[in-house]
Every structure is written in C-alpha cells, then in structure tokens.
Design a protein around this motif. Structure first.
Motif, PDB file in Angstrom:
ATOM      1  N   GLY A 187     -14.821  24.108  38.284  1.00 17.08           N
ATOM      2  CA  GLY A 187     -14.355  25.091  39.249  1.00 17.08           C
ATOM      3  C   GLY A 187     -12.958  25.567  38.915  1.00 17.08           C
ATOM      4  N   LEU A 188     -12.625  26.725  39.449  1.00 22.55           N
ATOM      5  CA  LEU A 188     -11.333  27.361  39.212  1.00 22.55           C
ATOM      6  C   LEU A 188     -10.895  28.008  40.510  1.00 22.55           C
ATOM      7  N   GLY A 189      -9.634  27.797  40.897  1.00 21.99           N
ATOM      8  CA  GLY A 189      -9.144  28.302  42.173  1.00 21.99           C
ATOM      9  C   GLY A 189      -8.057  29.352  42.029  1.00 21.99           C
ATOM     10  N   TRP A 190      -7.237  29.460  43.069  1.00 18.06           N
ATOM     11  CA  TRP A 190      -6.237  30.528  43.168  1.00 18.06           C
ATOM     12  C   TRP A 190      -5.153  30.414  42.109  1.00 18.06           C
ATOM     13  N   ILE A 191      -4.727  29.194  41.778  1.00 19.63           N
ATOM     14  CA  ILE A 191      -3.617  29.011  40.838  1.00 19.63           C
ATOM     15  C   ILE A 191      -4.156  28.946  39.414  1.00 19.63           C
ATOM     16  N   ALA A 192      -3.659  29.842  38.567  1.00 16.23           N
ATOM     17  CA  ALA A 192      -4.105  29.903  37.182  1.00 16.23           C
ATOM     18  C   ALA A 192      -3.157  29.191  36.228  1.00 16.23           C
ATOM     19  N   ASP A 193      -1.881  29.070  36.601  1.00 17.26           N
ATOM     20  CA  ASP A 193      -0.903  28.447  35.701  1.00 17.26           C
ATOM     21  C   ASP A 193       0.383  28.183  36.470  1.00 17.26           C
ATOM     22  N   SER A 194       1.212  27.314  35.938  1.00 16.64           N
ATOM     23  CA  SER A 194       2.552  27.046  36.485  1.00 16.64           C
ATOM     24  C   SER A 194       3.402  26.494  35.359  1.00 16.64           C
ATOM     25  N   CYS A 195       4.682  26.242  35.656  1.00 15.57           N
ATOM     26  CA  CYS A 195       5.564  25.781  34.575  1.00 15.57           C
ATOM     27  C   CYS A 195       5.231  24.360  34.144  1.00 15.57           C
ATOM     28  N   ARG A 196       4.743  23.527  35.079  1.00 16.02           N
ATOM     29  CA  ARG A 196       4.395  22.133  34.824  1.00 16.02           C
ATOM     30  C   ARG A 196       5.553  21.282  34.321  1.00 16.02           C
ATOM     31  N   ARG A 197       6.789  21.745  34.582  1.00 11.25           N
ATOM     32  CA  ARG A 197       7.987  20.998  34.176  1.00 11.25           C
ATOM     33  C   ARG A 197       8.921  20.686  35.340  1.00 11.25           C
TER      34      ARG A 197
END
Length: 443
Positions: A187-197
């Motif tokens: 599944g895949l939701g609203w958030i596609a990416d972030s900085c993750r830092r």
C-alpha cells in the motif's frame, strides 16, 4: 548496492568429490541472494580455464548487478537467453525490455482546475535506486482528492493523477530496494517522501518532517489512479494477509488520519471520546476508539446515522444540535475528534470538553478556514487544541496491523476506476457510505 546473482557452474568446480561438495555448498547460497530473476537464474558464466582459478572459484556476485530495475511478470520475453552472449549483455537487454514495457503509464488525470478526470498518459522515466513500481488494483477515494482536483488548498499543479490510498502489487524494484520484492502486495498513502534526517523523521513521524514532506499528489506528482504507480520504497507498506485489498485502501489515509491522534491522546481506557462527523473519517475513528478502550459517543447532524454508529462501536449517539443544546453534552468529553470538513464554531467544540480535555481537528474545510478560540475557556479550563495530519511510517504500519488484528474495517462500496467522475459526484453529494473504493479495470 545493486541486486546480485550467482555465476556458478557445476563444471567450473571440477568433477571430483571435493568439487561436487564445493558445487553443492555454493549452490546452497543461491536462495540467499535477493530478487533472483527466474529468467537469469540459469545463466552460466564461465570465466578462465586455469586449474587454480577453477579450484579458487567461490559464490560471487556477477556482472549481472547491472540488471536493475528488476521486474518479472506476465508478458516477459518468451525465448530463453542466448548463452553465447555474456551475462552483462543479457542483463542490459532485460533491463531495457522492462523499462520500455513499464515506461508509458495510463491514468485518469485532472488537466485543469475543477475539471473532470480524463484518460491521460505520461512517462515517469527510468526507475531509480530505492524506487518501486506498483501495478495498482484498488484506490480509496478520499475527499482530499476532490480538494486537490479543485485546488482548494492552492497546492495543486496541473495536470496530475489523483489517488493516495493505493493498493497493488510490486512489479519492479530499483537498485538497493530490500524491503519489498516483485509480487508483494503493498500500500501507498499520502506521504511520498521526507528528509528522513530530522528528529521527527528519525522518530517515524515523517508527517511532521521539519524540512517538509512530499505529498503523493502535491505539486504535480502523480498518485494511484493509474495502471502502474511509482513510489519510494521507504513509503511503501506491506498489507497484512488478514486485510483484503478493498478494505486496506481507505486505511492508508483515512485510517491513519484518525488512528494517529487517538493513539496519542486516548491515554487511558474509559476516556470519554467524542467523534464528530460519522463519515469517511469518523466511521473509522469510532471503531478505533472503541478497540482502544474508549467510551465512544458518535456525533452527527444526521439522526439516521445512529444505528450504523452503534453497530460500528459507538456506545451512544447524539445529533450535533442536541449535543450543544440546553441539555447537551457540555463538559462531557476527555477527547473530542472533529472529523467534519465543515466550518464549526470552536467555542461550541471547546464547550463539550471537560477541564483538561483535548480537541483534535482532523477535518480540513476548504477556503482557508480559520479557528477563533475563546481564550478564557481555553486557559481557565486548561484545555488543549491540537491538529493532526495523517501519520508517519511508524503510525502507518502499526495501524495496519492493529486493524487486521482487531477487525477494524471500513464500510466500502466498490466502483470501477473508469467511473471515477461518477464516484466523485457521489462523494460531493454525500451519498457514499462511507468510502468508495475504485477497482482498476484497464483493458
């Protein structure tokens, strides 16, 4: 690091007993190699002829590391690899074939503000490291898709393909993807990416990334109303076996949107929880709050939702006018979750809280809505007003397993994706009970 493949041959290890033992030991390592393509597993690479080389050969990674992206499904090459051509050439040919096969994406797109969706094609380019391609089977239809279609929040860029409650099957993975593999249901939701830092991302709260997250359908990005959707593997989630795909889809936005604040603010069993707006969000909030041990009251403007609310797990039901009336529910709730996407008086909402209670706003009206907070009630009652937007990766995976374990399921009606415009009109008219799930029907 690129996926890797074995280049062992039985003959290259010799015909002696020791050679056979080495061959068996080397062959045993094959299952440990991730994403081994069926069409490449039989490729033989014979390098060198010296006796010392034959005796020294070990299970090694071959030049087929260039074979990314990886995909193997129906429609692959029907002929066996030409063993007269080297592994590297075969791998490159396979990669180019799959890239061409997956390059043209058919979808339903919004071409202009407030326009109906129309068939549209695009090319996402070559699959990059840590990306995956998902053949979409189901899409939940969220009211946010309508807000984005109409650019109510001024973050839409046209043309774009809506859809952010996406369920499907992985058909291709890029380099360095080790969390999913082709054939997985995800599944895949609203958030596609972030900085993750940043600290928030490192806590698994990418929804409040300090550098800002990337929305799946924001700024011209394309969502799930297409045949094959591309996503970053870090934001793709395995679907538990106990969740069917039609039920899982709405959970990927609506589900996590209400689960996250309930998980945060429903601190002890027995909390009096009010859920305002028994719709796409609220009917899930009622279920989650009940399973978390809350004493749940469903609130809605429509009295005909009482029976369904109680079936979903509400202990009581009140219409909104009754709740704020002379003999209403003033000072009643420890936690009030406002799931309505309409402008509602903040003073009225706060009046329903106990001292020390919390109001959480998850519904977002369009048109730049604002809240006017009565400070005396807020300060002297030590009440809290909070907002909550979807959830991070930690919330998402936990929510999916919670729903699968405790039987939380959305009430859905299914429609073919080709009828997306009719489905959106049902949502506009308030006739969806309570989530529409669009089933892919590409020919």
């Amino acid at each position: 690091m690129a996926p890797c493949y074995s280049t062992l041959t039985r003959g290259s290890l010799g015909s002696s007993t020791a050679g056979r033992r080495r061959s068996a030991a080397a062959t045993a390592c094959l299952p440990s190699i991730p994403h081994l393509p069926l069409m490449l597993s039989s490729v033989i690479a014979m390098t060198g002829t010296s006796r010392s080389h034959r005796h020294g050969l070990r299970c090694r990674r071959a030049a087929a590391a260039a074979a990314t992206p990886l995909a193997f499904r129906e429609g692959g090459p029907k002929t066996k690899p030409d063993l007269s051509v080297g592994v590297r050439e075969q791998a490159e040919a396979f990669r180019l074939y799959q890239a061409q096969r997956l390059s043209n994406r058919r979808g339903w797109a919004v071409l202009d503000k407030r326009s109906n969706l129309t068939p549209w094609s695009h090319s996402p380019g070559e699959l990059r490291a840590r990306q995956v391609d998902i053949r979409v089977t189901h899409n939940g239809l969220c009211h946010t898709d309508l807000h984005m279609r109409d650019d109510d929040w001024s973050v839409s860029k046209f043309p774009f393909i809506p859809g952010h409650e996406v369920v499907g099957e992985v058909v291709a993975v890029g380099e360095s993807v080790d969390s999913v593999r082709p054939g997985d249901r995800v599944g895949l939701g609203w958030i596609a990416d972030s900085c993750r830092r940043c600290p928030a991302c490192l806590r698994g709260q990418e929804n409040i990334c300090e550098n800002g997250y990337t929305g799946l359908i924001v700024g011209g990005n394309h969502g799930g109303f297409q045949e094959i959707c591309r996503a970053h593997s870090d934001f793709v989630y395995g679907i538990p076996d106990d969740l069917d795909s039609a039920s899982a889809a709405p959970l990927l936005c609506a589900g996590v949107t209400v689960y996250a604040p309930l998980r945060r603010y429903l601190r002890v069993p027995g909390f009096r929880v009010g859920v305002l707006g028994v719709g796409g969000l609220g009917h899930l909030a009622v279920q989650f709050a009940n399973k978390m041990g809350g004493e749940v009251t469903a609130l809605d403007i429509s009295p005909d939702k009482e029976s369904e609310s109680k079936q979903l797990g509400a202990h009581s039901f009140r219409t909104w006018n009754d709740a704020i009336g002379g003999e209403g529910l003033q000072g009643h709730f420890d936690l009030l979750l406002n799931c309505a996407s309409a402008n509602i008086s903040t003073a009225q909402l706060l009046s329903l809280l106990k001292n020390g209670g919390t109001l959480v706003q998850v519904g977002i009206p369009g048109g730049g809505a604002v809240m006017s907070v009565p400070l005396q009630d807020l300060v002297f009652g030590q009440k809290l007003v909070a907002g909550s937007v979807v959830g991070g990766r930690a919330d998402m995976q936990e929510m999916l397993h919670f729903a699968a374990t405790h039987g939380v399921r959305p009430m859905v009606e299914t429609m073919p994706l080709s009828q997306v415009n009719q489905a959106m009109q049902r949502v506009v008219e308030g006739r969806a009970r309570y989530r529409i799930v669009l089933v892919s029907d590409w020919e």
